[in-house]
Design a protein around this motif. Structure first.
Motif, short mmCIF file in Angstrom:
data_model
loop_
_atom_site.label_atom_id
_atom_site.label_comp_id
_atom_site.label_asym_id
_atom_site.label_seq_id
_atom_site.Cartn_x
_atom_site.Cartn_y
_atom_site.Cartn_z
N LEU A 201 0.83 -1.21 0.00
CA LEU A 201 0.00 0.00 0.00
C LEU A 201 0.86 1.25 0.00
O LEU A 201 0.50 2.26 -0.61
N LEU A 202 2.00 1.19 0.67
CA LEU A 202 2.94 2.32 0.60
C LEU A 202 3.42 2.53 -0.83
O LEU A 202 3.50 3.66 -1.32
N ALA A 203 3.73 1.43 -1.52
CA ALA A 203 4.23 1.53 -2.89
C ALA A 203 3.19 2.12 -3.84
O ALA A 203 3.54 2.74 -4.85
N ARG A 204 1.91 1.93 -3.53
CA ARG A 204 0.84 2.45 -4.39
C ARG A 204 0.64 3.95 -4.22
O ARG A 204 -0.09 4.57 -4.99
N GLY A 205 1.26 4.54 -3.21
CA GLY A 205 1.20 5.99 -3.07
C GLY A 205 0.00 6.51 -2.31
O GLY A 205 -0.30 7.70 -2.38
N GLY A 206 -0.67 5.65 -1.54
CA GLY A 206 -1.86 6.09 -0.84
C GLY A 206 -1.64 6.46 0.61
O GLY A 206 -2.61 6.58 1.38
N VAL A 207 -0.38 6.64 1.03
CA VAL A 207 -0.06 6.94 2.42
C VAL A 207 0.83 8.18 2.48
O VAL A 207 1.78 8.30 1.71
N ASP A 208 0.52 9.09 3.39
CA ASP A 208 1.31 10.32 3.53
C ASP A 208 2.43 10.20 4.55
O ASP A 208 3.44 10.91 4.44
N ALA A 209 2.27 9.34 5.55
CA ALA A 209 3.33 9.16 6.56
C ALA A 209 3.07 7.87 7.32
O ALA A 209 1.93 7.45 7.49
N VAL A 210 4.16 7.25 7.76
CA VAL A 210 4.09 6.11 8.69
C VAL A 210 4.48 6.62 10.06
O VAL A 210 5.53 7.26 10.23
N LEU A 211 3.62 6.37 11.05
CA LEU A 211 3.90 6.76 12.42
C LEU A 211 3.95 5.50 13.29
O LEU A 211 3.01 4.69 13.27
N ILE A 212 5.03 5.33 14.02
CA ILE A 212 5.15 4.20 14.94
C ILE A 212 5.61 4.70 16.30
O ILE A 212 6.06 5.84 16.44
N GLU A 237 10.82 3.81 2.82
CA GLU A 237 12.02 4.33 2.16
C GLU A 237 11.91 4.20 0.65
O GLU A 237 12.21 5.15 -0.10
N ARG A 238 11.46 3.04 0.17
CA ARG A 238 11.34 2.82 -1.26
C ARG A 238 10.28 3.74 -1.88
O ARG A 238 10.44 4.23 -3.01
N ALA A 239 9.21 3.99 -1.12
CA ALA A 239 8.10 4.80 -1.64
C ALA A 239 8.31 6.30 -1.42
O ALA A 239 7.50 7.11 -1.90
N GLY A 240 9.33 6.67 -0.68
CA GLY A 240 9.55 8.09 -0.41
C GLY A 240 8.56 8.67 0.59
O GLY A 240 8.23 9.86 0.55
N VAL A 241 8.09 7.83 1.52
CA VAL A 241 7.11 8.24 2.52
C VAL A 241 7.84 8.47 3.85
O VAL A 241 8.64 7.63 4.27
N PRO A 242 7.57 9.58 4.55
CA PRO A 242 8.23 9.81 5.84
C PRO A 242 7.92 8.69 6.83
O PRO A 242 6.77 8.27 6.97
N PHE A 243 8.95 8.23 7.53
CA PHE A 243 8.83 7.18 8.55
C PHE A 243 9.20 7.83 9.87
O PHE A 243 10.37 8.14 10.13
N ASP A 298 19.13 4.89 9.66
CA ASP A 298 19.14 5.54 8.35
C ASP A 298 17.80 5.40 7.63
O ASP A 298 17.59 6.05 6.60
N LEU A 299 16.89 4.58 8.16
CA LEU A 299 15.56 4.47 7.58
C LEU A 299 14.54 5.33 8.33
O LEU A 299 13.38 5.37 7.95
N VAL A 300 14.98 6.02 9.37
CA VAL A 300 14.09 6.83 10.20
C VAL A 300 14.17 8.29 9.75
O VAL A 300 15.24 8.90 9.78
N THR A 301 13.04 8.85 9.36
CA THR A 301 13.00 10.26 8.94
C THR A 301 13.17 11.17 10.14
O THR A 301 13.93 12.14 10.09
N ALA A 302 12.45 10.89 11.21
CA ALA A 302 12.52 11.74 12.40
C ALA A 302 12.04 10.96 13.61
O ALA A 302 11.22 10.05 13.50
N ILE A 303 12.58 11.33 14.76
CA ILE A 303 12.11 10.85 16.06
C ILE A 303 11.51 12.04 16.79
O ILE A 303 12.19 13.05 17.00
#
Length: 312
Positions: A201-212, A237-243, A298-303
Motif C-alpha cells: 500500500l505504501l508503494a501504491r502511493g496512498g499513504v502520507d506518513a508512517v507513524l510508529i 524508504e522505497r516509496a519516499g514516505v516519511p517514517f 538511516d531508515l528513520v525520517t525523524a524521532i
C-alpha cells in the motif's frame, strides 16, 4: 480514551485496563502485589513502553522495599527500556517519596503525550493526511492519548486526518484489537490492514506518513519496536514516505550504543501457532516469535519526543 486512564494509582493499589479482554469487554484489574503485577505484564494485560514505565514505578511502591521483588519486576520484559528506567528512578526511595516519584512519572507521561501529539502534528505537512501505523500506540500504551496515535488524535482534532490504515499486528493482533478500538472511540476514520499488505500500500502511493512508537531507541537512533516496523520502514524508504517514530525521552537509551545491543524478547511458539486459544497449525509445530524488530537509524525520517525532533 481522554476520559479513561489505562493505568493509575487508586486507594493504595494499581488499577489498569486488562488489554487482553479488549475489544470484547472493558475490564479493570486491581493489582495489590508485585507478583500480580509481573503476571499482568507478562501476559500483556498492560503493555506499551510508557505504560510499562508507569507500571514499574507504581510496582516499586507495592514492593515496599523488597529488593528481590523489585529486581524481578525490573526484568519482567527486557526490550522496553521504560520499565527498567522507571523502576530505577523509584527504587531506594522511602515509601512516601516513592509514591510521589511514581505519580510524577504518571503525570509526566500524560503531559508528554500531549506535547508529542502537538509536535508530531506540527511536523507533518498538508491536510487530509492518510497515516499508516503498526501495533497500538494510543492511550492503551500510555496513560492517556498515546505516542504515535496521540499524533493521530491531534490531527483528527485539528481536522487534518483523512484516514488511518492500521496494521493488524500478528501474532497478538494489537492493531486489530486495540488500535481500531481506540480509533472508533476517537471517531477517527480508519481501515484495518493485514501486516503483509503494508509495504504494498505504501508503494501504491496512498499513504502520507508512517507513524510508529518505540520500545527502545539506541544512542545512534536505531529503533526497537513491535515486529513489522522494519518492513514498513523499508517500504516507506522505497516509496519516499516519511517514517516517523514518536516516543518519550525516557525511551531514548544512551546506554545502548546501537540496535545490535538491544535484547529482543522471543515470546515462544504458542502465540504463533494459535489465535486466542484456537490452534492454527498442526500440533508440535515449532515457531520463532520475536516480539520486536530493530529499524536502522538511516531508515528513520525523524524521532519525535515531548521536547525535540531528532533527525537520525
Amino acid at each position: 480514551m481522554r476520559h479513561v486512564r489505562t493505568i493509575d494509582w487508586v486507594d493504595g493499589a494499581i488499577e489498569m485496563i486488562d488489554q487482553t479482554r479488549l475489544p470484547d469487554e472493558l475490564v479493570t484489574l486491581r493489582i495489590t502485589t508485585v507478583d500480580e503485577l509481573i503476571a499482568a505484564i507478562r501476559r500483556l494485560a498492560v503493555r506499551g513502553a510508557p505504560a510499562l514505565g508507569v507500571a514499574g514505578a507504581l510496582g516499586v511502591v507495592l514492593a515496599r522495599g523488597d529488593q528481590e521483588a523489585i529486581a524481578r519486576l525490573r526484568a519482567a520484559r527486557p526490550t522496553a527500556v521504560n520499565l527498567a528506567w522507571a523502576v530505577d528512578r523509584v527504587a531506594g526511595l522511602p515509601p512516601a517519596k516513592a509514591l510521589r516519584a511514581a505519580l510524577r512519572i504518571r503525570d509526566d507521561d500524560i503531559a508528554a503525550c500531549v506535547a508529542m501529539g502537538e509536535r508530531g502534528a506540527d511536523l507533518l505537512e498538508g491536510d487530509r493526511l492518510r497515516i499508516m501505523t503498526v501495533c497500538n500506540t494510543g492511550g492503551l500504551a500510555c496513560v492517556e492519548r498515546g505516542t504515535a496515535l496521540g499524533v493521530v488524535q491531534t490531527l483528527h482534532e485539528r481536522g487534518r486526518l483523512a484516514e488511518v490504515l492500521a496494521l493488524e499486528t500478528r501474532p497478538l493482533l494489537q492493531g486489530a484489537r486495540l488500535t481500531t478500538w481506540e480509533l472508533a472511540r476517537m471517531g477517527a476514520p480508519h481501515r484495518l490492514v493485514v501486516d503483509s499488505a503494508g509495504p504494498y500500500l505504501l508503494a501504491r502511493g496512498g499513504v502520507d506518513a508512517v507513524l510508529i512508537g518505540a520500545d527502545r531507541i539506541a544512542a545512534n537512533g536505531d529503533v526497537a519496536n513491535k515486529v513489522g516496523s522494519y518492513a514498513l520502514a523499508l517500504g516507506a524508504e522505497r516509496a519516499g514516505v516519511p517514517f516517523i517514530v514518536v516516543a518519550p525521552e525516557s525511551t531514548v537509551d544512551a546506554g545502548t550504543p546501537t540496535g545490535e545491543h538491544i535484547e529482543i524478547e522471543d515470546r515462544g511458539a504458542e502465540e504463533v501457532v494459535s489465535v486466542r486459544g484456537v490452534a492454527t497449525a498442526p500440533e508440535g509445530t515449532r515457531a520463532a516469535n520475536p516480539a520486536f524488530d530493530v529499524t536502522p537509524h538511516d531508515l528513520v525520517t525523524a524521532i519525535v519526543t515531548e521536547s525535540r525532533v531528532i533527525r537520525p
